[in-house]
Design an enzyme around this catalytic site. Sequence first.
Site, PDB file in Angstrom:
ATOM      1  N   TYR A 108      -2.121   0.791  10.242  1.00 12.35           N
ATOM      2  CA  TYR A 108      -2.331   0.120   8.959  1.00 12.35           C
ATOM      3  C   TYR A 108      -1.075   0.233   8.098  1.00 12.35           C
ATOM      4  O   TYR A 108      -0.565  -0.768   7.578  1.00 12.35           O
ATOM      5  CB  TYR A 108      -3.528   0.739   8.247  1.00 12.35           C
ATOM      6  CG  TYR A 108      -3.842   0.108   6.906  1.00 12.35           C
ATOM      7  CD1 TYR A 108      -4.750  -0.934   6.800  1.00 12.35           C
ATOM      8  CD2 TYR A 108      -3.248   0.582   5.730  1.00 12.35           C
ATOM      9  CE1 TYR A 108      -5.056  -1.510   5.576  1.00 12.35           C
ATOM     10  CE2 TYR A 108      -3.534   0.007   4.504  1.00 12.35           C
ATOM     11  CZ  TYR A 108      -4.434  -1.031   4.427  1.00 12.35           C
ATOM     12  OH  TYR A 108      -4.714  -1.600   3.212  1.00 12.35           O
ATOM     13  N   SER A 123       0.813  -1.217   0.000  1.00 15.92           N
ATOM     14  CA  SER A 123       0.000   0.000   0.000  1.00 15.92           C
ATOM     15  C   SER A 123       0.846   1.267   0.000  1.00 15.92           C
ATOM     16  O   SER A 123       1.896   1.341   0.650  1.00 15.92           O
ATOM     17  CB  SER A 123      -0.900  -0.001   1.234  1.00 15.92           C
ATOM     18  OG  SER A 123      -1.573   1.232   1.377  1.00 15.92           O
ATOM     19  N   GLU A 144       0.037   3.642   1.610  1.00 15.91           N
ATOM     20  CA  GLU A 144      -0.042   4.133   2.989  1.00 15.91           C
ATOM     21  C   GLU A 144       1.305   3.995   3.702  1.00 15.91           C
ATOM     22  O   GLU A 144       1.536   4.653   4.719  1.00 15.91           O
ATOM     23  CB  GLU A 144      -1.112   3.364   3.764  1.00 15.91           C
ATOM     24  CG  GLU A 144      -2.540   3.743   3.405  1.00 15.91           C
ATOM     25  CD  GLU A 144      -2.908   5.141   3.860  1.00 15.91           C
ATOM     26  OE1 GLU A 144      -2.425   5.565   4.923  1.00 15.91           O
ATOM     27  OE2 GLU A 144      -3.680   5.798   3.152  1.00 15.91           O
TER      28      GLU A 144
END
Length: 326
Positions: A146, A122, A124
């Site tokens: 996360y 990801s 992220e």
Amino acid sequence: MARTALIFGIAGQDGSYLAELLLGEGYRVVGTSRDPSSARARLGAIGCGAAELTDVDLRSTAAIAALVDRSCPDEIYNFAAFSTGLGMHDRPVEIAEINGVLIARVLDAIRGAPTRFCQASSSEMFGIARTSPQDEHTTFTPRSPYGAAKLLAHQLIGMARQRDRTFACSAILFNHESERRPAAFVTRKITRAAAAIAVGAADELVLGDLEARRDWSHAADAVRAMALMLRAEQPDDYVVASGETHSVAELCEIAFAHAGLHWKRHVRVDPALRRSPDGAQLMGDARRARTRLGWAPRIGFQTMIKNMVDADLLALRAGTQEGKMA
């Protein structure tokens, strides 16, 4: 003999597109889902009824190893992930367990085997990026459990490649959408609202920040890149992104216009919904995937948004609220 692919999280947006792709290429596909019965119905609706579905305890090393031993996969793809909304800060233990430690279990199960593994990583992990665009060498500074758990998985993959010679890849996925995206995501929230207002089922859409920009591509393109990663001569990590950004306002304009509406008449801004400022613009540099894998997006941003609106209009007119794969 047909190749076998094991897909963790087969019933979600990404897993369903990958199952569709691999089944179309003659693969035997085995997939895990928390609810195999409902997953079977959803996959059957898109022509993926041939996939073999099972449930597995993602927190059990023994269960993961037993599943790998039973299915004998040539390739494994992981889309299983735990998230709790926009902040991705709630329940950090579960997030770490599923998004991070699970990968250690899978890598342990295939150590020394010819099985190839691809992780849905990801953007992220970049967190508050200091430079833009981001590529495989950009520093990771996650700002949520996360993102931190995804980074743990990413680092474990690199270690497995170096120490165990495992053919393991990490697909650093930027935002990717489709008509199979759940309603909690802003893209689907907007396309559903446009469709609902067009058929008289709603009056307005309330958003927080119209100027926020994202690198959006189509989920089918993203999973195609992951399949190409496992067909390369050598394993590596790849950014998967469109390389361009669009604002939420632009997304609204396309979606509402496609539904026959003028977005400014129906979209209201509530400053209380505005998220905290990001760092540098998150935009992916996918040159490595383009040059080494021959990958490039096939579905453009406008086409993707229009297709999502069409799916939502069809669902509303058919009297359903969940759409085809939400």
